[in-house]
Design a protein around this motif. Sequence first.
Motif, mmCIF file in Angstrom:
data_model
loop_
_atom_site.group_PDB
_atom_site.id
_atom_site.type_symbol
_atom_site.label_atom_id
_atom_site.label_comp_id
_atom_site.label_asym_id
_atom_site.label_seq_id
_atom_site.Cartn_x
_atom_site.Cartn_y
_atom_site.Cartn_z
ATOM 1 N N HIS A 38 0.831 -1.204 0.000
ATOM 2 C CA HIS A 38 0.000 0.000 0.000
ATOM 3 C C HIS A 38 0.864 1.251 0.000
ATOM 4 N N PHE A 39 0.458 2.212 -0.809
ATOM 5 C CA PHE A 39 1.020 3.559 -0.761
ATOM 6 C C PHE A 39 -0.055 4.516 -1.222
ATOM 7 N N ASP A 40 0.034 5.742 -0.755
ATOM 8 C CA ASP A 40 -0.943 6.752 -1.136
ATOM 9 C C ASP A 40 -0.678 7.216 -2.557
ATOM 10 N N GLY A 41 -1.744 7.421 -3.303
ATOM 11 C CA GLY A 41 -1.614 7.903 -4.669
ATOM 12 C C GLY A 41 -1.616 6.768 -5.670
ATOM 13 N N LYS A 42 -1.558 7.154 -6.938
ATOM 14 C CA LYS A 42 -1.568 6.159 -8.010
ATOM 15 C C LYS A 42 -0.169 5.791 -8.476
ATOM 16 N N SER A 43 0.746 6.762 -8.431
ATOM 17 C CA SER A 43 2.105 6.530 -8.910
ATOM 18 C C SER A 43 3.020 6.129 -7.756
ATOM 19 N N PRO A 44 3.866 5.121 -7.985
ATOM 20 C CA PRO A 44 4.822 4.746 -6.941
ATOM 21 C C PRO A 44 5.979 5.737 -6.792
ATOM 22 N N CYS A 45 6.041 6.741 -7.670
ATOM 23 C CA CYS A 45 7.098 7.771 -7.616
ATOM 24 C C CYS A 45 8.493 7.154 -7.598
ATOM 25 N N LEU A 46 8.677 6.149 -8.399
ATOM 26 C CA LEU A 46 9.934 5.409 -8.435
ATOM 27 C C LEU A 46 10.767 5.858 -9.633
ATOM 28 N N THR A 47 11.155 7.134 -9.612
ATOM 29 C CA THR A 47 11.991 7.682 -10.675
ATOM 30 C C THR A 47 13.120 8.493 -10.070
ATOM 31 N N TYR A 48 14.159 8.682 -10.845
ATOM 32 C CA TYR A 48 15.282 9.505 -10.400
ATOM 33 C C TYR A 48 14.793 10.912 -10.064
ATOM 34 N N GLU A 49 13.957 11.461 -10.923
ATOM 35 C CA GLU A 49 13.461 12.822 -10.747
ATOM 36 C C GLU A 49 12.697 12.969 -9.432
#
Length: 125
Positions: free
Chosen positions: A99-110
């Motif tokens: 589970h994480f909040d939001g739709k994107s796992p935000c797994l990027t360098y940026e």
Amino acid sequence: MFTNYAAVHKFLTIAWKRNALNGDADFDIDEDSKKIQLDIFGLKKMTKIESFQVELRNKLLKMDSVSNKSILLYTYESGHIPKHAEDIIKELKKDGKLHFDGKSPCLTYENVFRNGKIIDYKIIK
């Protein structure tokens, strides 16, 4: 030890763009193209990406929580691009095991290094 993750990210992105099969070279050094065939026992050998994803999935399911930064660093250390790990994160979320909040796992360098967007994933047992 200081690591320049911008350089790591750029290198791996170029390597995987040049060889989407295993990111190693301009030719199939690991013979991953042959791994789509079944062996004598009817089993399929795993490609470099599949092996990494199975290993990552198993490691995650043994934890209670982990951050996107930790997963990104592990992904880079394993010689993979974030997309390979992101597929597993999304699959685990869809299966109700993470589970994480939001739709994107935000797994990027940026997201991790430039924007400092660190999120925690909770592993559901």
